[in-house]
Design a protein around this motif. Structure first.
Motif, short mmCIF file in Angstrom:
data_model
loop_
_atom_site.label_atom_id
_atom_site.label_comp_id
_atom_site.label_asym_id
_atom_site.label_seq_id
_atom_site.Cartn_x
_atom_site.Cartn_y
_atom_site.Cartn_z
N ASP A 132 0.43 -2.34 30.58
CA ASP A 132 0.59 -3.67 30.28
C ASP A 132 1.33 -4.42 31.14
N HIS A 133 2.52 -3.75 31.30
CA HIS A 133 3.65 -4.39 32.10
C HIS A 133 4.23 -3.37 32.94
N PHE A 134 4.64 -4.10 34.31
CA PHE A 134 5.47 -3.12 35.14
C PHE A 134 6.57 -4.19 35.95
N TYR A 135 7.64 -4.03 35.69
CA TYR A 135 8.79 -4.85 36.34
C TYR A 135 9.51 -3.45 37.25
N GLY A 136 9.82 -3.82 37.96
CA GLY A 136 10.56 -2.77 39.13
C GLY A 136 10.14 -2.86 40.73
N PHE A 137 10.47 -1.46 41.42
CA PHE A 137 10.23 -1.42 42.55
C PHE A 137 9.49 -0.25 42.90
N THR A 138 8.46 -0.38 43.63
CA THR A 138 7.62 0.61 44.27
C THR A 138 8.39 1.00 45.70
N GLY A 139 8.92 2.44 45.52
CA GLY A 139 9.57 2.92 46.95
C GLY A 139 10.43 4.13 46.37
#
Length: 655
Positions: A132-139
């Motif tokens: 439902d939610h994603f907060y952050g970084f991909t990497g």
């Protein structure tokens, strides 16, 4: 009439009470990044982690929890319930997200922090993977104060730059803020939640607030926890671990590899930019400890919130009792990169350079009592601390230590069973086994089978036996029951077991389609490689002695083979040098020019290289651009080699 009303009231009360008692548990999975097996104090570490320890004291510690050797591979295993290759690698096309299945059963689902393995994840699209939610970084990594790094930031589908982060940003606190925010939302909706809190701490670069670092490094006030060095602290950790019951009394510390210098031989300080020095190393490790300390503080914020969600002093609305909290690391402790500027401080952006990092010595400390590091497949790379806290559902004795083997992909079927979700992927059978019976203190048979895959290493465990290889080294065989820290390779003594496990490895690679992939299933050779061997610098084909080589002949001549023609145009003053640990003297150095016989060739043999001393630890460093290599018609300077994680070390034989 009054009697009927009373009966109706009692019926409603019993129904509601029963509903409350049978409500599905909240599940919080906290994943530290590159945290070693014994870094938290409840596993023997010297870093005080009172909030994590509180979860252990009121829950259970699991001492035989296996993870994958890399950030990406572990995260895929968690969310897909499959080993990385079995899942189809990144974005696990052969798997199905656990979040998707739990959301179908009424859970709110969220991921905060580091997402490494699902680059397609975007909330608000069909690629939300059930979150439902994603907060952050991909990497892979970020600066914890600025958010800058190998990262793409996202807030529920909105892609944004790190420059849009708040001025008071600190990653661990920020991720905790969002995790709590999503829990509040779920509680208001009266829905259970699945929250994966994926901290980037204590992954390099090592950035921590000054107040956290000063607990470990404040020489002016007599504080320098890491002044003792990795050799001594490693021994002290083992003593505590034995006393705690984390490991057996007869546990042996593996011999340190060539990649690790003897702390006692290092200079206190040095004005040579290529050298390791004790003072700076103590500060670097204190930055690591500060990140762990800060993470512990924020885990305390989460448990405090769960205990009193309304923050009104009344705990009748507590969520803590029916929340399963699991704390793990994604892989073993990590060696890291190059020196930063020695004028830098881990809480400041001034003089920063590449950022503070750890090194092999501190990684060996993190992974006590095991050997190897992140990217390897020995126990130090794939063993993680695991703590479980669930007052309502955990039936194991409080503050107990459980030694059953649990694999990272066992979490998936456990979450399925707890949530009532059903696995619907007919194409791929789950590899894990629910540990819910173990949690309930019921009969549970552990599955002693595990595979470790990464392009730098490979390993397989079957029963008490383990087969493992680094890079193209020959497979080694260990009996983990008798030798849990892998101190004696017994392949020669147990050829039948060796062949049995080799067959099992080959069967696994064939089943999951990477048998012929020479990167992920590199053919083994006859020569054992030191950890870091594969870090031969760009543009170089071969070096002799090899990087991290042991038992080098005292008559060995230094030689290099390059990928193209070499040149010494405009390289004056840029040198290559040889030193011995414990001695600041430069034993040998060279500064070749265009008059050299090697100009235009692709190989150098230094015939003036000195005869070496037996049983001695040496290292070679060189300045950037001491030689240039012709590639695509252009001369490119070689990268510098310093005394760092990617250093050039070797040790001579006894005679």
């Amino acid at each position: 009439m009054k009697l009927n009303i009373k009966l109706l009231f009692l019926f409603i009360l019993v129904t509601l009470t029963g509903f409350a008692q049978n409500k599905k548990p909240n599940i919080i999975l906290i994943v530290a990044d590159d945290l070693g097996y014994s870094d938290v104090s409840s596993f023997g570490g010297e870093i005080p982690t009172p909030n994590i320890d509180n979860l252990a004291e009121n829950g259970t510690r699991f001492t035989k929890f296996y993870v994958s050797p890399m950030c990406v591979t572990s995260r895929v295993a968690i969310i897909a319930g499959l080993e990385f290759q079995a899942a189809g690698r990144n974005n696990f096309p052969k798997g199905e997200s656990i979040a998707k299945l739990m959301r179908a059963e009424g859970y709110t689902t969220n991921l905060v922090g580091k997402n490494h393995g699902m680059d397609k994840l975007k909330i608000g699209t069909e690629n939300d993977f059930g979150f439902d939610h994603f907060y952050g970084f991909t990497g892979g990594q970020i600066n914890s104060f600025t958010g800058k790094g190998n990262a793409k930031w996202q807030d529920d589908g909105k892609i944004f730059s790190h420059i849009e982060l708040p001025k008071d940003f600190y990653a661990t606190k920020n991720f905790t803020d969002y995790a709590i925010k999503y829990m509040v939302e779920a509680i208001k909706k009266d829905k259970p939640f699945f929250s994966m809190i994926s901290y980037n701490a204590p992954h390099s670069p090592l950035d921590a607030p000054e107040k956290n670092v000063r607990k470990f490094y404040d020489p002016e006030n007599g504080v320098n926890v890491y002044k003792k060095g990795w050799n001594k602290l490693r021994e002290e950790r083992l003593e505590r671990m034995i006393k705690m019951g984390i490991v057996a009394k007869d546990t042996k510390l593996p011999k340190l590899g060539v990649e690790i210098p003897d702390w006692d031989l290092l200079p206190e300080t040095s004005n040579k930019h290529w050298e390791i020095q004790k003072n700076f190393e103590a500060l670097s490790r204190s930055a690591y400890a500060g990140m762990v300390d800060n993470m512990d503080e924020n885990i305390g914020r989460i448990t405090a919130f769960l205990k009193d969600p309304n923050n009104d002093g009344n705990t009748k609305d507590s969520q803590l009792e029916n929340t399963l909290i699991i704390f793990i690391s994604d892989n073993g402790g990590c060696y890291a990169g190059l020196h930063t500027n020695r004028k830098a401080l881990p809480w400041s952006e001034q003089n920063r350079g590449a950022g503070f990092t750890t090194n092999y010595g501190w990684a060996a400390l993190s992974n006590t009592p095991f050997t190897s590091y992140k990217h390897g497949s020995k126990e130090g790379a794939i063993r993680s601390p695991m703590i479980m806290h669930w007052p309502k559902g955990l039936k194991l004795k409080k503050n107990s230590i459980n030694k059953k083997m649990i694999r990272i992909w066992d979490l998936y079927p456990t979450f399925l069973e707890l949530s009532g979700a059903k696995y619907s992927n007919e194409k791929k059978e789950l590899q894990g086994k629910s540990i819910l019976p173990l949690i309930k203190n019921e009969k549970f048979e552990e599955e002693k089978f595990f595979v470790s895959t990464f392009y730098r290493s490979k390993g397989i465990i079957k029963g008490d036996w383990k087969l493992v290889s680094f890079y193209d080294s020959p497979f080694e065989l260990y009996n983990l029951k008798n030798d849990p820290t892998e101190t004696e390779n017994i392949r020669a003594k147990h050829q039948f077991k060796y062949k049995e496990l080799l067959k099992a490895w080959n069967n696994y690679t064939q089943k999951h389609g990477f048998a012929n992939n020479k990167q992920w299933n590199m053919p083994t050779g006859n020569k054992k490689r030191g950890f870091g061997f594969d870090r031969v610098k760009n543009m170089m084909v071969k070096a002799s002695p090899e990087f991290m080589e042991d038992n080098v002949s005292i008559n060995q001549k230094l030689s290099f083979t390059f990928q193209g023609e070499i040149s010494f145009v405009n390289t004056k003053g840029r040198k290559i040098r040889l030193q011995k640990y414990g001695c600041s003297e430069i034993i040998w150095s060279n500064d070749l020019d265009t008059n050299s016989n090697y100009e235009g060739k692709n190989e150098i043999v230094f015939k003036d290289f000195p005869i070496l001393e037996p049983n001695t630890h040496y290292y070679i460093t060189w300045d950037a651009g001491w030689v240039k290599i012709k590639q695509n018609g252009k001369l490119r300077p070689i990268q510098a080699v310093k005394e760092s994680a990617y250093a050039y070390r070797f040790r001579t034989s006894a005679n």
